[in-house]
Write an enzyme that holds these catalytic residues in place. Structure first.
Site, short mmCIF file in Angstrom:
data_model
loop_
_atom_site.label_atom_id
_atom_site.label_comp_id
_atom_site.label_asym_id
_atom_site.label_seq_id
_atom_site.Cartn_x
_atom_site.Cartn_y
_atom_site.Cartn_z
N GLN A 5 -1.90 -2.22 0.60
CA GLN A 5 -0.57 -1.94 0.06
C GLN A 5 -0.62 -0.95 -1.11
O GLN A 5 0.40 -0.39 -1.48
CB GLN A 5 0.12 -3.23 -0.39
CG GLN A 5 0.48 -4.16 0.77
CD GLN A 5 1.19 -5.40 0.28
OE1 GLN A 5 0.55 -6.38 -0.10
NE2 GLN A 5 2.51 -5.37 0.27
N HIS A 24 -0.19 -14.48 4.94
CA HIS A 24 0.54 -13.21 4.93
C HIS A 24 -0.36 -12.09 4.39
O HIS A 24 -0.42 -11.00 4.97
CB HIS A 24 1.80 -13.39 4.07
CG HIS A 24 2.60 -12.14 3.81
ND1 HIS A 24 3.93 -12.02 4.17
CD2 HIS A 24 2.27 -10.97 3.20
CE1 HIS A 24 4.36 -10.83 3.81
NE2 HIS A 24 3.38 -10.17 3.20
N GLU A 25 -1.08 -12.38 3.30
CA GLU A 25 -1.93 -11.34 2.69
C GLU A 25 -3.13 -11.02 3.57
O GLU A 25 -3.51 -9.84 3.70
CB GLU A 25 -2.39 -11.77 1.29
CG GLU A 25 -1.28 -12.02 0.28
CD GLU A 25 -0.22 -10.92 0.22
OE1 GLU A 25 -0.57 -9.74 0.44
OE2 GLU A 25 0.96 -11.25 -0.02
N GLY A 40 1.94 -12.09 -4.06
CA GLY A 40 0.70 -11.71 -3.39
C GLY A 40 0.70 -10.21 -3.14
O GLY A 40 1.76 -9.58 -3.04
N CYS A 69 8.08 -8.94 1.55
CA CYS A 69 6.85 -8.18 1.36
C CYS A 69 7.14 -7.04 0.41
O CYS A 69 8.18 -6.37 0.55
CB CYS A 69 6.37 -7.65 2.71
SG CYS A 69 4.84 -6.71 2.61
N LEU A 70 6.24 -6.78 -0.53
CA LEU A 70 6.47 -5.70 -1.49
C LEU A 70 6.47 -4.33 -0.80
O LEU A 70 7.01 -3.37 -1.35
CB LEU A 70 5.41 -5.74 -2.60
CG LEU A 70 5.48 -6.97 -3.53
CD1 LEU A 70 4.34 -6.95 -4.54
CD2 LEU A 70 6.82 -7.04 -4.26
N HIS A 92 -2.34 -8.61 6.25
CA HIS A 92 -2.33 -7.21 5.81
C HIS A 92 -3.70 -6.55 6.05
O HIS A 92 -3.77 -5.37 6.37
CB HIS A 92 -2.02 -7.11 4.31
CG HIS A 92 -0.55 -7.05 3.98
ND1 HIS A 92 0.26 -6.03 4.40
CD2 HIS A 92 0.23 -7.89 3.25
CE1 HIS A 92 1.50 -6.25 3.94
NE2 HIS A 92 1.51 -7.37 3.23
#
Ligand SMILES: [Zn+2]
Length: 172
Positions: free
Chosen positions: A50, A136-137, A45, A94-95, A140
């Protein structure tokens, strides 16, 4: 085109993102770029902030089996409209917080409404990893990271590690 992924801490990761009102070609291109960036990372995701764009757009694909067809989802203005009392705990990463993982408990099932890449409204109930990932996304888009669910000590420890990583990257 792949885009660079911001690393926490970064003020753009703490912003409440603005809704998308008109689906332009630029926004569709951004969604395609985000999918390419996510698959390349690899991740399941990615949210627009991000990659430094504070608009309400996320992409995800939680298909794990190699044999299973990919299912790239593009969601503009995604919203959780209902969630279950029953919860699930997953080890999240997380990226934007590379190589750091922690268990987070979230509703097991969520009904999500969004606008797809073609401008059509969609509605679906997600379960398991898909439910955790979509929550989670969406977090953000509200400036919230998975480490915000952890205790202050743990969060600060991870943040210090990321500050060190960014200093090393800046020197490289
Ligand atoms: Zn993330």
């Amino acid at each position: 085109m792949k885009r660079p992924i911001l690393i926490h801490p970064d003020p753009r990761l703490k912003k409440v993102c603005t809704p998308v009102s008109d689906l332009s070609d630029d926004l569709r291109q951004l969604a395609d770029d985000m999918l390419e960036t996510m698959y390349d990372a690899p991740g399941i995701g990615l949210a627009a902030p991000q990659v430094g764009v504070t608009r309400r757009l996320i992409v995800l694909d939680c298909v794990k089996d190699e044999g299973e067809a990919p299912r790239p989802l593009v969601m503009f203005n995604p919203d959780v409209v209902a969630s279950s009392d029953e919860t699930n705990t997953y080890e999240e990463g997380c990226l934007s917080i590379p190589d750091q993982y922690a268990e987070v408990t979230r509703p097991k099932l969520v009904d999500v409404r969004w606008i797809d890449r073609n401008g059509n409204e969609q509605n679906e109930t997600f379960d398991g990893l898909w439910a955790t990932c979509v929550q989670h996304e969406i977090d953000h888009l509200n400036g919230k990271l998975f480490i915000d669910y952890l205790g202050a000590m743990r969060r600060q420890m991870i943040t210090r590690r990321m500050q060190k990583l960014k200093r090393e990257q800046a020197r490289a």
